[in-house]
Design a protein around this motif. Structure first.
Motif, mmCIF file in Angstrom:
data_model
loop_
_atom_site.group_PDB
_atom_site.id
_atom_site.type_symbol
_atom_site.label_atom_id
_atom_site.label_comp_id
_atom_site.label_asym_id
_atom_site.label_seq_id
_atom_site.Cartn_x
_atom_site.Cartn_y
_atom_site.Cartn_z
ATOM 1 N N VAL A 258 0.843 -1.199 0.000
ATOM 2 C CA VAL A 258 0.000 0.000 0.000
ATOM 3 C C VAL A 258 0.879 1.252 0.000
ATOM 4 C CG1 VAL A 258 -1.626 1.363 1.368
ATOM 5 C CG2 VAL A 258 -2.011 -1.086 1.076
ATOM 6 N N ILE B 7 -5.014 2.408 -1.703
ATOM 7 C CA ILE B 7 -5.216 1.519 -0.550
ATOM 8 C C ILE B 7 -5.959 0.262 -0.992
ATOM 9 C CG2 ILE B 7 -6.340 1.279 1.696
ATOM 10 C CD1 ILE B 7 -5.915 4.394 1.985
ATOM 11 N N VAL C 243 -11.960 1.069 4.267
ATOM 12 C CA VAL C 243 -11.512 2.453 4.130
ATOM 13 C C VAL C 243 -12.663 3.373 4.525
ATOM 14 C CG1 VAL C 243 -10.548 4.188 2.578
ATOM 15 C CG2 VAL C 243 -10.069 1.765 2.159
#
Ligand code: ATP
Ligand code: MG
Length: 113
Positions: free
Chosen positions: A16, A77, A91
């Motif tokens: 990430v 992400i 998220v």
């Protein structure tokens, strides 16, 4: 401005961060946390070490960004953290009211990046 919080598997952190850097997103806060999702920490045990209270080790990322970076941050992400298995993470995108760079006194858009 948005405040992006992500909870991911610890073994996805490096990837990430690599993708975020590729997209020129360098400012980030990283924490080791414990958490559980909808499996309540049970079915996911094979992917990590089980902690007391059925909490699993996770990594939390926090990134404050101007509006133009929201999509690329979330996409980075999602791309870096996804394996397709349960527990890949989540998220959260929050509205961010204000940001201050303490050293210079800058605020808002000037302070954030
Ligand atoms: N609604 C929530 N509120 C706070 N933290 C959450 C929430 N959902 C997930 N988390 C955090 O994110 C971590 C990862 O969640 P996880 O990916 O297991 O979500 P899930 O909803 O169970 O999805 P999946 O079915 O893909 O596992 C959890 O261990 C927890 O720390
Ligand atoms: Mg889960």
């Amino acid at each position: 401005m948005k405040y992006i919080i992500a909870v991911i598997q610890p073994d996805r952190l490096e990837e990430v961060l690599r993708i975020l850097e590729e997209k020129e997103i360098h400012l980030v806060t990283v924490s080791s946390v414990l958490g559980r999702g909808r499996q309540k920490g049970i079915s996911e045990v094979y992917r990590g070490h089980k902690e007391g209270g059925r909490l699993l080790k996770k990594v939390k990322l926090e990134i404050a960004v101007n509006e133009e970076f929201v999509k690329s941050t979330v996409d980075a992400i999602k791309e870096g953290a996804r394996t397709g298995h349960i527990g890949d993470g989540k998220v959260f995108v929050l509205d961010l009211q204000e940001c201050f760079r303490i050293r210079t006194g800058e605020t808002g858009k000037d302070a954030i990046g």
